[in-house]
Design a protein around this motif. Structure first.
Motif, PDB file in Angstrom:
ATOM      1  N   GLY A 241       0.836  -1.200   0.000  1.00  0.00           N
ATOM      2  CA  GLY A 241       0.000   0.000   0.000  1.00  0.00           C
ATOM      3  C   GLY A 241       0.865   1.242   0.000  1.00  0.00           C
ATOM      4  O   GLY A 241       1.304   1.729  -1.042  1.00  0.00           O
ATOM      5  N   LEU A 242       1.140   1.734   1.197  1.00  0.00           N
ATOM      6  CA  LEU A 242       1.936   2.953   1.323  1.00  0.00           C
ATOM      7  C   LEU A 242       3.397   2.715   0.985  1.00  0.00           C
ATOM      8  O   LEU A 242       4.124   3.656   0.684  1.00  0.00           O
ATOM      9  CB  LEU A 242       1.833   3.490   2.754  1.00  0.00           C
ATOM     10  CG  LEU A 242       0.430   3.873   3.240  1.00  0.00           C
ATOM     11  CD1 LEU A 242       0.466   4.237   4.712  1.00  0.00           C
ATOM     12  CD2 LEU A 242      -0.136   5.018   2.424  1.00  0.00           C
ATOM     13  N   GLY A 243       3.843   1.466   1.069  1.00  0.00           N
ATOM     14  CA  GLY A 243       5.253   1.170   0.876  1.00  0.00           C
ATOM     15  C   GLY A 243       6.002   1.205   2.206  1.00  0.00           C
ATOM     16  O   GLY A 243       5.462   1.569   3.244  1.00  0.00           O
ATOM     17  N   GLU A 244       7.270   0.821   2.171  1.00  0.00           N
ATOM     18  CA  GLU A 244       8.068   0.708   3.389  1.00  0.00           C
ATOM     19  C   GLU A 244       8.548   2.056   3.917  1.00  0.00           C
ATOM     20  O   GLU A 244       8.866   2.186   5.096  1.00  0.00           O
ATOM     21  CB  GLU A 244       9.298  -0.178   3.116  1.00  0.00           C
ATOM     22  CG  GLU A 244       8.976  -1.604   2.698  1.00  0.00           C
ATOM     23  CD  GLU A 244       8.638  -2.471   3.892  1.00  0.00           C
ATOM     24  OE1 GLU A 244       8.843  -2.027   5.026  1.00  0.00           O
ATOM     25  OE2 GLU A 244       8.160  -3.599   3.671  1.00  0.00           O
ATOM     26  N   GLU A 245       8.610   3.068   3.089  1.00  0.00           N
ATOM     27  CA  GLU A 245       9.204   4.343   3.503  1.00  0.00           C
ATOM     28  C   GLU A 245       8.510   4.971   4.711  1.00  0.00           C
ATOM     29  O   GLU A 245       9.186   5.378   5.667  1.00  0.00           O
ATOM     30  CB  GLU A 245       9.221   5.324   2.328  1.00  0.00           C
ATOM     31  CG  GLU A 245       9.975   6.611   2.647  1.00  0.00           C
ATOM     32  CD  GLU A 245      10.068   7.534   1.447  1.00  0.00           C
ATOM     33  OE1 GLU A 245      10.465   8.694   1.628  1.00  0.00           O
ATOM     34  OE2 GLU A 245       9.743   7.082   0.328  1.00  0.00           O
ATOM     35  N   PRO A 246       7.177   5.063   4.745  1.00  0.00           N
ATOM     36  CA  PRO A 246       6.534   5.634   5.949  1.00  0.00           C
ATOM     37  C   PRO A 246       6.827   4.834   7.214  1.00  0.00           C
ATOM     38  O   PRO A 246       6.964   5.406   8.298  1.00  0.00           O
ATOM     39  CB  PRO A 246       5.045   5.601   5.595  1.00  0.00           C
ATOM     40  CG  PRO A 246       4.988   5.554   4.115  1.00  0.00           C
ATOM     41  CD  PRO A 246       6.192   4.760   3.697  1.00  0.00           C
ATOM     42  N   LEU A 247       6.943   3.519   7.091  1.00  0.00           N
ATOM     43  CA  LEU A 247       7.262   2.674   8.238  1.00  0.00           C
ATOM     44  C   LEU A 247       8.659   2.988   8.761  1.00  0.00           C
ATOM     45  O   LEU A 247       8.876   3.147   9.965  1.00  0.00           O
ATOM     46  CB  LEU A 247       7.154   1.207   7.845  1.00  0.00           C
ATOM     47  CG  LEU A 247       7.625   0.174   8.874  1.00  0.00           C
ATOM     48  CD1 LEU A 247       6.821   0.284  10.162  1.00  0.00           C
ATOM     49  CD2 LEU A 247       7.534  -1.237   8.301  1.00  0.00           C
ATOM     50  N   LEU A 248       9.626   3.093   7.848  1.00  0.00           N
ATOM     51  CA  LEU A 248      11.004   3.384   8.256  1.00  0.00           C
ATOM     52  C   LEU A 248      11.116   4.789   8.840  1.00  0.00           C
ATOM     53  O   LEU A 248      11.861   5.020   9.799  1.00  0.00           O
ATOM     54  CB  LEU A 248      11.937   3.224   7.051  1.00  0.00           C
ATOM     55  CG  LEU A 248      11.974   1.818   6.425  1.00  0.00           C
ATOM     56  CD1 LEU A 248      12.903   1.785   5.222  1.00  0.00           C
ATOM     57  CD2 LEU A 248      12.380   0.780   7.456  1.00  0.00           C
ATOM     58  N   GLU A 249      10.376   5.742   8.278  1.00  0.00           N
ATOM     59  CA  GLU A 249      10.392   7.103   8.820  1.00  0.00           C
ATOM     60  C   GLU A 249       9.813   7.122  10.233  1.00  0.00           C
ATOM     61  O   GLU A 249      10.283   7.875  11.093  1.00  0.00           O
ATOM     62  CB  GLU A 249       9.588   8.039   7.914  1.00  0.00           C
ATOM     63  CG  GLU A 249      10.270   8.330   6.576  1.00  0.00           C
ATOM     64  CD  GLU A 249       9.409   9.193   5.681  1.00  0.00           C
ATOM     65  OE1 GLU A 249       8.229   9.458   6.051  1.00  0.00           O
ATOM     66  OE2 GLU A 249       9.887   9.610   4.606  1.00  0.00           O
ATOM     67  N   PHE A 250       8.801   6.289  10.471  1.00  0.00           N
ATOM     68  CA  PHE A 250       8.203   6.248  11.808  1.00  0.00           C
ATOM     69  C   PHE A 250       9.186   5.700  12.829  1.00  0.00           C
ATOM     70  O   PHE A 250       9.386   6.302  13.890  1.00  0.00           O
ATOM     71  CB  PHE A 250       6.929   5.405  11.791  1.00  0.00           C
ATOM     72  CG  PHE A 250       6.318   5.229  13.149  1.00  0.00           C
ATOM     73  CD1 PHE A 250       5.588   6.250  13.731  1.00  0.00           C
ATOM     74  CD2 PHE A 250       6.510   4.057  13.867  1.00  0.00           C
ATOM     75  CE1 PHE A 250       5.048   6.112  15.002  1.00  0.00           C
ATOM     76  CE2 PHE A 250       5.974   3.904  15.131  1.00  0.00           C
ATOM     77  CZ  PHE A 250       5.246   4.932  15.700  1.00  0.00           C
ATOM     78  N   ILE A 251       9.818   4.564  12.555  1.00  0.00           N
ATOM     79  CA  ILE A 251      10.711   3.964  13.551  1.00  0.00           C
ATOM     80  C   ILE A 251      11.981   4.787  13.733  1.00  0.00           C
ATOM     81  O   ILE A 251      12.623   4.700  14.784  1.00  0.00           O
ATOM     82  CB  ILE A 251      11.057   2.503  13.201  1.00  0.00           C
ATOM     83  CG1 ILE A 251      11.819   2.429  11.879  1.00  0.00           C
ATOM     84  CG2 ILE A 251       9.800   1.644  13.162  1.00  0.00           C
ATOM     85  CD1 ILE A 251      12.347   1.038  11.571  1.00  0.00           C
ATOM     86  N   ASP A 252      12.351   5.606  12.746  1.00  0.00           N
ATOM     87  CA  ASP A 252      13.536   6.469  12.900  1.00  0.00           C
ATOM     88  C   ASP A 252      13.351   7.485  14.027  1.00  0.00           C
ATOM     89  O   ASP A 252      14.334   8.010  14.560  1.00  0.00           O
ATOM     90  CB  ASP A 252      13.831   7.205  11.594  1.00  0.00           C
ATOM     91  CG  ASP A 252      14.506   6.307  10.563  1.00  0.00           C
ATOM     92  OD1 ASP A 252      14.971   5.215  10.956  1.00  0.00           O
ATOM     93  OD2 ASP A 252      14.543   6.684   9.374  1.00  0.00           O
ATOM     94  N   GLN A 253      12.095   7.769  14.396  1.00  0.00           N
ATOM     95  CA  GLN A 253      11.835   8.769  15.430  1.00  0.00           C
ATOM     96  C   GLN A 253      12.279   8.315  16.825  1.00  0.00           C
ATOM     97  O   GLN A 253      12.439   9.133  17.727  1.00  0.00           O
ATOM     98  CB  GLN A 253      10.341   9.109  15.455  1.00  0.00           C
ATOM     99  CG  GLN A 253       9.843   9.744  14.163  1.00  0.00           C
ATOM    100  CD  GLN A 253       8.341   9.982  14.189  1.00  0.00           C
ATOM    101  OE1 GLN A 253       7.863  11.067  14.533  1.00  0.00           O
ATOM    102  NE2 GLN A 253       7.567   8.964  13.812  1.00  0.00           N
ATOM    103  N   TYR A 254      12.480   7.008  17.003  1.00  0.00           N
ATOM    104  CA  TYR A 254      12.876   6.514  18.327  1.00  0.00           C
ATOM    105  C   TYR A 254      14.332   6.823  18.660  1.00  0.00           C
ATOM    106  O   TYR A 254      14.680   6.925  19.843  1.00  0.00           O
ATOM    107  CB  TYR A 254      12.653   4.996  18.414  1.00  0.00           C
ATOM    108  CG  TYR A 254      11.201   4.613  18.498  1.00  0.00           C
ATOM    109  CD1 TYR A 254      10.517   4.652  19.707  1.00  0.00           C
ATOM    110  CD2 TYR A 254      10.496   4.225  17.365  1.00  0.00           C
ATOM    111  CE1 TYR A 254       9.171   4.318  19.791  1.00  0.00           C
ATOM    112  CE2 TYR A 254       9.153   3.888  17.434  1.00  0.00           C
ATOM    113  CZ  TYR A 254       8.499   3.938  18.648  1.00  0.00           C
ATOM    114  OH  TYR A 254       7.179   3.612  18.721  1.00  0.00           O
ATOM    115  N   GLU A 255      15.160   6.951  17.672  1.00  0.00           N
ATOM    116  CA  GLU A 255      16.591   7.155  17.926  1.00  0.00           C
ATOM    117  C   GLU A 255      16.818   8.421  18.756  1.00  0.00           C
ATOM    118  O   GLU A 255      16.346   9.503  18.411  1.00  0.00           O
ATOM    119  CB  GLU A 255      17.361   7.249  16.609  1.00  0.00           C
ATOM    120  CG  GLU A 255      18.863   7.347  16.808  1.00  0.00           C
ATOM    121  CD  GLU A 255      19.630   7.301  15.506  1.00  0.00           C
ATOM    122  OE1 GLU A 255      20.856   7.523  15.540  1.00  0.00           O
ATOM    123  OE2 GLU A 255      19.005   7.055  14.437  1.00  0.00           O
ATOM    124  N   GLY A 256      17.536   8.273  19.862  1.00  0.00           N
ATOM    125  CA  GLY A 256      17.852   9.399  20.740  1.00  0.00           C
ATOM    126  C   GLY A 256      16.794   9.689  21.782  1.00  0.00           C
ATOM    127  O   GLY A 256      17.029  10.484  22.690  1.00  0.00           O
TER     128      GLY A 256
END
Length: 700
Positions: free
Chosen positions: A107-122
């Protein structure tokens, strides 16, 4: 024989080490999470984490989420992640190992998923992380302790499951392996401790916490006089900057005295057995909630921490339900709130904690200064008793779906109201069908409601994915929580399942399917544009309607063999492209979905009649219906074919019988049957009545 036994013992001894050993791919991913690492050790035998070191200094731990949390995703399978946590409880990153979330895979593709989990860093476990799917973006609230992640609006359930998995598993690791996060013995309020007390007695005995700060103390922390902030509060002489009172309402000594016996009982009924409630009251120039505070939300000024972890506090908004704080001797307050306390971190009421009051004062519309005031929370020990055997607080927290239902209460209310109206309409269809214009106007009005509200807005498009998710869930160990994660889909599935036994599959397919409504509109447009309407012959129609059943069997069967393959094959449904993604997708999917609609402009509801696996599944269950609501008369099919010729989906046989497996309950045949100018039976009756009247006149 001794040699074989020795070999078996060696294999048994080596198996745990091999099981916990790192492969090269996973080692490389952990290295990405800890770039300074010089040593990554195998999984510990006593706890499923990988210790990470820089020389002799431990940097933190990496772990696989499946070892600590198996919360099922939207597709019925857990989302597997590799998570890094440093020694201070900060996330070094999150990596997806595997998942089956349809909206990201196809559907949306993997990019929105990866952008979401990137927010946890730090980000740290000491922060309260909240996923915001409203589209307002990520950021930190004014109190500096509440962090809002930018969610994915069309994948709300998936990202909330990811967030809950990340936080709950990280808390387990922190409490087991990190200094400063260990918990004291669990406590609970004593239910046998109560006596009537005044306000001042509650404060003097430590049952109510009390904290006050002067304007001078705040000026010292800000490094500037309050007069430098003309837009901020200016205390009167002798007035405190702020004065807070707070208490643990679950303790009857506090709750019964503050709310009264009736109010305390009402509150317990309202919040349920597992909720923990803290009352916070304040007076002075700077209360604990701002003037624009929204009831039912988390406060921007106030936070709560325990064991270095931020706890969620949210107003329960019950003061309009015959519940009020009223006790002798209570001073006038600027604000009083009842907060539900907990979240992923849990709350231990008998252990030390601290409230965090964020003070933000503006010099002008561009410049503001900020400071945080720590307020110790330490209630009298006699209010609590130690729980000898208890699950960790995070294991008793409310399920994620409860918050989702509360957040979408308005959508749920509108949907339930719409379904109630539809139910009444169908229950009275025999009476209402005497009014053709009413039937047609109601049908088109409801189709617009289905497409735009249920479909585009509420994302309530049912799918065959839900069917094989149910089967997989039953196969792997059924959990209702998975299906409760999406309230709109849960309500629609429940309603559809119940009505299958009353009206058959047609109520959903003809009235509640957003793509079905879109096809109806495409067919109407085709007629208005004077496209040639193709009537499929009975012979070919009977052959083609069978197609959807093997499609259903292939999809469900494939899901047990390979979920990845099933997720690709399910694209036979155009629902995701048209309804979920509004046709914003790669061109092959758009061409397919639009192509079906274009075909539907020539062949009425082509996809529904011949290809839809969801319709096939509902038709199978619809065979168990208890009633046949659509009336027939003796002349139907013998010889009258008017209803059959008017039926757009050819669900009426030549002998007049209705094929309920194909019928979409549009009620057109019922309207014809009640119409004295269309139904042959009614026309003949009128003719006989006229002839009888003429004969009677002649005889007279």
């Amino acid at each position: 024989m001794p040699g074989r036994l020795l070999l078996l013992l060696v294999i048994i001894c080596l198996f745990p080490a091999a099981h916990g050993a790192l492969n090269d791919e996973k080692r490389a991913m952990i290295q990405e999470l800890f770039p300074k690492a010089t040593e990554i050790r195998d999984k510990l035998p006593d706890y499923p984490v990988y210790p990470v070191y820089q020389l002799q200094e431990r940097l933190g731990y990496a772990y696989e989420s499946l070892d600590l949390s198996r919360l099922q995703g939207f597709a019925g399978k857990p989302i597997s992640m590799l998570i890094g946590l440093d020694t201070r409880g900060r996330f070094t990153g999150v990596r997806i190992l595997s998942h089956h979330e349809p909206v990201f895979l196809h559907g949306l593709g993997e990019e929105p998923l990866l952008e979401f989990i990137d927010q946890y860093e730090g980000r740290s476990l000491t922060e309260q992380i909240i996923v915001d799917t409203s589209g307002s973006g990520s950021g930190t609230d004014a109190d500096g302790n509440v962090v809002r992640f930018d969610g994915v609006s069309k994948a709300t359930v998936s990202v909330l499951i990811i967030n809950d998995t990340v936080l709950s598993s990280a808390l387990k690791v922190a409490r087991e392996k990190l200094d400063g996060f260990t918990q004291e013995a669990a406590t609970r309020a004593r239910t046998d401790l109560y006596q009537p007390l005044s306000w001042q007695q509650l404060v003097d005995r430590g049952y109510l916490g009390h904290w006050k700060v002067s304007p001078e103390a705040v000026e010292a922390k800000l490094g500037a006089p309050l007069s430098a902030y003309p837009e901020g509060p200016q205390p009167e002489p002798g007035e405190p900057f702020t004065e807070l009172f707070f208490g643990y309402i679950n303790a009857p000594m506090v709750g019964r005295n503050l709310l009264g016996d009736e109010g305390f009982e009402r509150l317990k009924e309202r919040i349920g057995p597992g909720a923990q409630i803290m009352a916070v009251m304040s007076r002075g120039a700077y209360p604990h909630v701002s003037d624009d505070f929204t009831p039912g939300s988390s406060p921007g000024r106030l936070g709560l921490q325990q064991n270095n972890l931020s706890l969620e506090i949210r107003d329960i908004n019950v003061f309009h339900q015959n519940i009020a704080i009223s006790i002798d001797g209570m001073p006038d307050m600027a604000a009083a709130t009842l907060f539900r306390v907990g979240g992923n971190a849990g709350f231990n009421p008998g252990a030390d904690a601290s409230l965090k009051l964020n003070v933000t004062l503006r010099k002008n519309h561009l410049v503001a200064d900020n400071t945080e005031l720590d307020i110790p929370v330490d209630f009298a020990d006699e209010l609590f008793e130690t729980v000898e055997v208890a699950a960790r607080p995070e294991d008793n927290r409310p399920p994620v779906w409860i918050g989702l239902w509360k957040d979408r209460w308005l959508t749920i209310a509108v949907l339930v109201a719409g379904l109630a109206v539809l139910t009444v309409f169908f229950a009275r269809q025999r009476t209402l069908s005497r009014h053709p214009k009413l039937i047609h106007r109601f049908r088109w009005g409801f189709l617009f409601f289905t497409l735009f509200f249920i479909g585009f807005y509420a994302q309530g498009q049912l799918s065959v994915v839900n069917i094989y998710t149910l089967f997989l869930s039953i196969w792997d160990g059924f959990s209702l929580n998975v299906f409760l994660m999406d309230p709109v889909l849960f309500i629609l599935w429940t309603y559809t399942f119940i009505t299958l036994f009353i009206w058959g599959r047609g109520l959903f397919c003809g009235w509640l399917c957003p793509f079905g409504a879109l096809q109806e509109m495409a067919a109407w447009l085709g007629e208005k544009l004077k496209f040639r309407q193709i009537k499929v012959s009975d012979k070919w129609h009977r052959r083609l309607i069978v197609l959807k059943y093997p499609i259903l069997l292939v999809l469900v069967g494939t899901a047990f063999y390979s979920l990845e393959l099933a997720e690709k094959l399910v694209e036979v449904e155009p629902f995701k492209t048209s309804i979920t993604l509004f046709f914003v997708r790669s061109w092959p999917f758009v061409v397919y979905a639009v192509g079906l609609l274009v075909i539907g402009m020539f062949i009425h509801k082509f996809y529904c009649r011949y290809l839809c696996p969801l319709g096939a599944g509902l038709a199978v269950l619809g065979k168990l219906r208890l009633f046949s609501w659509l009336d027939r008369v003796e002349l139907c099919g013998k010889p009258c074919q008017h209803c059959k010729n008017s039926c757009g989906i050819n669900a009426i046989r030549k002998d007049g019988r209705i094929d309920y497996n194909e019928c979409i309950q549009c009620l057109e045949c019922v309207v014809i049957l009640k119409d004295e100018d269309q139904c042959v039976d009614k026309v003949l009756q009128k003719k006989r009545q006229r002839q009888a009247g003429i004969l009677a006149t002649d005889a007279g």
